[in-house]
Design an enzyme around this catalytic site. Structure first.
Site, PDB file in Angstrom:
ATOM      1  CG  LEU A  52      -2.092  -1.116   1.264  1.00 42.85           C
ATOM      2  CD1 LEU A  52      -2.751  -0.990   2.347  1.00 42.85           C
ATOM      3  CD2 LEU A  52      -2.782  -0.842   0.027  1.00 42.85           C
ATOM      4  CG  HIS A  54      -5.391  -2.840  22.697  1.00 44.58           C
ATOM      5  ND1 HIS A  54      -5.330  -3.424  21.612  1.00 44.58           N
ATOM      6  CD2 HIS A  54      -4.150  -2.634  22.957  1.00 44.58           C
ATOM      7  CE1 HIS A  54      -4.373  -3.447  20.817  1.00 44.58           C
ATOM      8  NE2 HIS A  54      -3.484  -2.878  21.609  1.00 44.58           N
ATOM      9  CG  ASP A 106     -11.390  -5.865  20.284  1.00 44.11           C
ATOM     10  OD1 ASP A 106     -11.191  -4.589  20.252  1.00 44.11           O
ATOM     11  OD2 ASP A 106     -10.408  -6.532  20.801  1.00 44.11           O
TER      12      ASP A 106
END
Length: 378
Positions: A61, A126, A156
């Site tokens: 990328l 997180h 998550d």
């Protein structure tokens, strides 16, 4: 591909946690999900469950030619999933408005912890950080102990990947109706807060403390919604909230002469009721209690380990778990009556389908060889 999303093409920019979970859900339901890895990931083992069901291509990328490959792929896609920090996609030359200049219907799902905007948008974190910021973590745990992280399920997966999947499908429906794609800003702080909707409702009614934990209905403070250790050191889970279920539990434990069901919700009885429940459950093994309550609506179930769950009679009958290439997987869910899903394919290694995907985009053998030679793909 089979399933209700057959015919849908989704490009996933490889990441961890919630983005791959969203991609897995879409692939399980029949979408053709193409995952883009970095060339350096080629040959690296995928997650044996979370990465199932996708085709994989490895593209650099940071290379102009690599971005050109991705642009060509996105020109034919319905949606894209990315999990970079805000601004990274734009710096790569893949800004959503640029992508929609050649594919107006494209839906871009943007998965972050703190969102695309706000003072913390660029901050690292997180699951535990996001659910703490959203007021969720403080609600989980005993009153005399510290907050307990609920694995990484709330941020998550429930408030992240699953919310993104919902957002993508909503935006895809809109694109089908209007011809115009859009961005889906899926932030785990927003999703975690949303999962607390009923709890916020309870707080508004004065039935939940918004500041204290371990003193509310679903956090273990009441004796009829808790876990209890049995004679073998294993546990049962009790959720006898309704009066009829509580009465059945009390009778099944042989405590009808010591506990008054009419005072079930009287906080003054909680300590004694919990003591009596604990003493009763300690007299038999977990499986003996499960057998004793078989057929009784007392909302009592065994607390099974992951390994035990795969052997459970009810879950085996439903096919809740399945084995793919020797690895145990949770089966695709939910179930569809008219567009059944197929068993998911085992995860492919990074770049496993590079040549086939490039050929499908119209690249000839010489062009593919040149891209490989310069390190743009792998």
């Amino acid at each position: 591909m089979t399933g209700p999303l057959a015919g849908l093409t989704v490009v996933e920019l490889g990441g961890i946690g919630p983005g791959p979970f969203c991609a897995m859900l879409l692939a399980d339901s029949g979408a053709d999900v193409i995952r883009i890895h970095r060339p350096g990931d080629a040959g690296r083992a995928p997650n044996p469950v979370l990465d199932r069901g996708r085709r994989c291509i490895a593209v650099d990328l940071k290379s102009p030619n690599g971005i050109a490959v991705v642009r060509r792929l996105l020109d034919r896609a319905d949606a894209m999933i990315e999990g970079f920090r805000p601004g990274v996609l734009e710096r790569l030359g893949l800004a959503p408005d640029v992508l929609r200049s050649t594919n107006p219907r494209l839906v871009v799902g943007r998965m972050t912890g703190f969102g695309q905007t706000g003072p913390l948008a660029a901050r690292a974190g997180h699951d535990i950080n996001y659910i703490a910021q959203a007021g969720v973590l403080n609600s989980i745990g005993r009153p005399d102990d510290k907050p307990v992280p609920p694995l990484n399920l709330v941020g998550d997966f429930g408030g992240g990947g699953m919310l993104l999947a919902f957002g993508l499908l909503a935006a895809l429906h809109s694109a089908r109706e209007t011809g115009a794609g859009q961005d889906v800003d899926a932030a785990m702080v927003d999703g975690a807060a949303l999962l607390m909707a009923m709890t916020w409702g309870f707080a508004a009614e004065g039935r939940w403390s918004p500041t204290e934990r371990g003193v509310n209905l679903f956090d273990g403070s009441v004796p009829y919604y808790d876990t209890y250790e049995c004679a073998d050191g294993k546990y049962v889970a009790v959720g006898a909230i309704e009066p009829a279920f509580f009465r059945a539990l009390v009778e099944g434990l042989g405590l009808a002469d010591r506990i008054d069901p009419a005072r079930q919700t009287d906080a003054a009885t909680f300590e004694q009721t919990r003591k009596l429940f604990s003493g009763a459950f300690a007299t038999r093994t977990r499986d003996e209690w499960v057998a004793h309550f078989d057929g009784v609506d007392a909302c009592l179930t065994p607390v099974l380990s992951m390994a035990e769950a795969t052997r459970d009679a009810h879950l085996r009958d439903r096919g809740t778990f399945m084995t793919v290439d020797g690895v145990v997987h949770p089966a695709p869910a939910p179930r569809f009556s008219a567009t059944a899903t197929a068993s998911p394919a085992a995860p492919a290694s990074a770049g496993a389908h590079t040549d086939a995907i490039l050929a499908g985009l119209g690249f000839g053998p010489a062009e593919v060889a040149a891209l490989r030679e310069e390190g743009t793909v792998a």
